[in-house]
Write an enzyme that holds these catalytic residues in place. Structure first.
Site, PDB file in Angstrom:
ATOM      1  CG  ASP A   1      57.936  44.472  40.776  1.00  0.00           C
ATOM      2  OD1 ASP A   1      58.590  43.486  40.364  1.00  0.00           O
ATOM      3  OD2 ASP A   1      56.910  44.864  40.208  1.00  0.00           O
TER       4      ASP A   1
ATOM      5  N   PRO B   1      54.175  55.594  31.350  1.00  0.00           N
ATOM      6  CG  PRO B   1      53.855  54.127  33.129  1.00  0.00           C
ATOM      7  CD  PRO B   1      54.934  54.730  32.250  1.00  0.00           C
TER       8      PRO B   1
ATOM      9  CG  HIS C   1      58.217  55.101  37.304  1.00  0.00           C
ATOM     10  ND1 HIS C   1      57.845  56.123  38.127  1.00  0.00           N
ATOM     11  CD2 HIS C   1      57.593  53.983  37.771  1.00  0.00           C
ATOM     12  CE1 HIS C   1      57.022  55.647  39.050  1.00  0.00           C
ATOM     13  NE2 HIS C   1      56.852  54.363  38.865  1.00  0.00           N
TER      14      HIS C   1
ATOM     15  CG  HIS D   1      59.998  51.704  36.125  1.00  0.00           C
ATOM     16  ND1 HIS D   1      59.166  51.642  35.029  1.00  0.00           N
ATOM     17  CD2 HIS D   1      59.372  51.003  37.089  1.00  0.00           C
ATOM     18  CE1 HIS D   1      58.082  50.939  35.320  1.00  0.00           C
ATOM     19  NE2 HIS D   1      58.184  50.552  36.577  1.00  0.00           N
TER      20      HIS D   1
ATOM     21  CG  ASN E   1      51.948  50.219  39.852  1.00  0.00           C
ATOM     22  OD1 ASN E   1      52.316  49.049  39.864  1.00  0.00           O
ATOM     23  ND2 ASN E   1      52.755  51.224  40.179  1.00  0.00           N
ATOM     24  CG  HIS E   2      52.366  45.234  38.051  1.00  0.00           C
ATOM     25  ND1 HIS E   2      52.891  44.136  38.677  1.00  0.00           N
ATOM     26  CD2 HIS E   2      53.202  46.264  38.364  1.00  0.00           C
ATOM     27  CE1 HIS E   2      53.994  44.465  39.322  1.00  0.00           C
ATOM     28  NE2 HIS E   2      54.198  45.754  39.161  1.00  0.00           N
ATOM     29  CG  PHE E   3      48.919  48.912  32.948  1.00  0.00           C
ATOM     30  CD1 PHE E   3      49.086  49.069  31.570  1.00  0.00           C
ATOM     31  CD2 PHE E   3      49.608  49.778  33.785  1.00  0.00           C
ATOM     32  CE1 PHE E   3      49.925  50.054  31.050  1.00  0.00           C
ATOM     33  CE2 PHE E   3      50.451  50.762  33.278  1.00  0.00           C
ATOM     34  CZ  PHE E   3      50.606  50.897  31.906  1.00  0.00           C
TER      35      PHE E   3
ATOM     36  CB  CYS F   1      58.897  47.314  38.412  1.00  0.00           C
ATOM     37  SG  CYS F   1      57.166  47.562  37.978  1.00  0.00           S
TER      38      CYS F   1
END
Length: 494
Positions: free
Chosen positions: A88, A388, A413, A342, A215-217, A91
């Site tokens: 990714d 996060p 991150h 990150h 884990n994307h949000f 990201c």
């Protein structure tokens, strides 16, 4: 003049292999160090001993990844490594600050309306794009291609209805090709499409303005600035407003980045196998290319294409989120606090030497006075660091301290996983997870919150932050408290 990949026997004669006597640097309290499993540590050793690597840092959120640990920093003046960037590409995290006081989202019906308004504009999940929701921006091949080659340029942003000045609040608003030109990226994208390097390109560019899975949000927050004069002064520069609503996003380059990275791994593995080059630590996930080679140039171009797409993706998401708030609560105003990546490699100075600094699940941390910030709003304070945690422990906005030099100007991150996805499904109880969100008064768009993304799968966030502050890397400016979460319950694509 370009060169090509050459066997290790020849390469070691002309390419420095790095100083393998210096150790892996680890930043973490004893409790955090105990979370590093054997595979994570072995990956760190393999990465440190790889050709050309001069620095390897393990952050407190480190855990096993693809070749290199997630949560590591790898620096090399002579080589580029796809593994310590990952699939990714770029990201990232971004934070939108609104002028709404916290009580504006206290009512559950208002929060539910906001969730619905956001989800009508921003799709979530693997393969989902603008066609899947009614109020998304319509993306064609032309604007998708421009996003990949130009990044957050004034032209691209204005065509998508994104405030142009938001580019000033980006770690990097755009990336250029291996020769620092846009032309290199345009040429590379044309080449990839001619070779069918992008199947269903039209569908993939429509993922601009979308969240992925895993884990994307997207998360609605209330800002709590640390009760300290220094933190308050820094928060003012950042544009944070105490007790007001903000929106935190985590996503990357979607299917575009994954396709680019997959192609690079496959191509480099074929080169290694053709020449009989040994993989570092016998791990094919640690393929590399010497700088100046055709392979390195192509990787840097592909990484830039994916990174530009990720940048515009985030900026568009924030514009759509602000639209959603304005639909539900007319008159809402907002501004971008920061956008920071990150999963990226950047050219920086490390120990007075120009290196490619690869951050894999690691965040840049330049303190005030760093030369790279001289023409930014953060020249005196240092830039915002967006970390996060989990919806129930909160997330953090930090700022780098002088000690960040010891970590290649990097921090973690986020919290970092302690439970793999399969183990989470085996061990965690769905009803208990859902009830914990009800008890915390945090709404979600999920009928059932993903078990493999439950708060219990992540490390103790307060202990992670304590590791960072005790090491003198960064200090906390504000804590973000979640009011609702937008997430996809499908398979992970992070």
């Amino acid at each position: 003049m370009t060169t090509s990949m050459i066997p290790t026997g020849e390469a070691t004669a002309i390419l420095p292999a790095g100083d393998h006597h210096s150790p892996v640097k680890v930043f973490g309290t004893e409790a955090i160090r105990n979370t590093f499993d054997d595979l994570c540590l072995q990956q760190a050793i393999n990465s440190r001993c790889a050709p050309g690597v001069t620095e390897l840092v393990l952050n407190p959120d480190a855990h096993c990844g693809y070749g290199a640990p997630i949560g590591c920093v790898l620096a090399s003046p002579t080589h580029v490594y796809p593994g310590p960037v990952g699939f990714d590409i770029k990201c990232s995290m971004s934070l939108l600050q609104t002028d709404l006081p916290a009580d504006a989202v206290q009512d559950k019906s208002t929060r539910r309306a906001l969730i619905d308004a956001v989800c009508r504009r921003i799709p979530t999940g693997m393969g989902k794009g603008s066609r899947d929701v009614p109020k998304a921006r319509r993306i064609d091949e032309k604007i998708g291609s421009a996003a990949m080659t130009d990044g957050g340029s004034p032209d691209v942003l204005s065509r998508l209805g994104i405030p142009i000045d938001w580019a000033d609040r980006c770690e990097d608003a755009y990336h250029r090709g291996h020769d620092e030109t846009i032309d290199a990226l345009k040429s590379r994208l044309y080449e990839l499409r001619q070779r069918r390097g992008f199947k269903k390109f039209r569908d993939k560019v429509q993922q601009l303005g979308s969240y992925g899975g895993g884990n994307h949000f997207g998360e609605c927050e209330v800002v709590q600035i640390v009760d300290d004069e220094g933190a308050k002064a820094t928060a003012k520069v950042f544009g944070l407003i105490d007790g007001h609503v903000a929106f935190l996003s985590h996503c990357g380059s979607r299917g575009i980045g994954h396709r680019l990275a997959s192609h690079q791994f496959q191509t480099l593995e074929q080169k290694f196998d053709h020449w009989g080059i040994p993989y570092p630590g016998s791990d094919k996930q640690l393929v590399y290319a010497p700088l100046g080679s055709v392979e390195a140039d192509r990787y840097l171009d592909d990484m830039a294409l994916g990174a530009n797409f990720a940048t515009v993706n985030h900026l568009l998401i924030n514009a759509l989120v602000l639209e959603a708030f304005q639909e539900v609560i007319p008159g809402t105003r907002g501004h971008l606090v920061y956008f920071i990546s990150h999963n990226i490699a950047r050219q920086e100075t490390v120990n007075q030497q120009t290196c490619w600094v690869h951050r894999k699940g690691a965040t840049r941390a330049f303190p005030g006075g760093h030369p790279a910030l001289s023409r930014t709003p953060f020249a005196q304070t240092g830039h915002p660091i967006l970390l996060p945690g989990n919806p129930q422990a909160g997330s953090s906005v930090m700022v780098a301290a002088a000690g960040a030099k010891d970590s290649c100007y990097s921090v973690n991150h986020g919290a970092g996983r302690v439970l793999g996805r399969r183990r989470a499904f085996r061990e965690l109880n769905q009803e208990s997870i859902d009830q914990s969100f009800t008890d915390a008064d945090i709404l979600t768009n999920c009928r059932r919150y993903p078990r493999d993304e439950a708060p219990a799968v992540y490390k103790d966030f307060n202990e992670v932050l304590r590791s960072v502050s005790k090491a003198g890397l960064a200090t906390e400016v504000a804590r973000l408290r979640a009011k609702f979460v937008i997430k996809d319950a499908a398979d992970a694509d992070d």
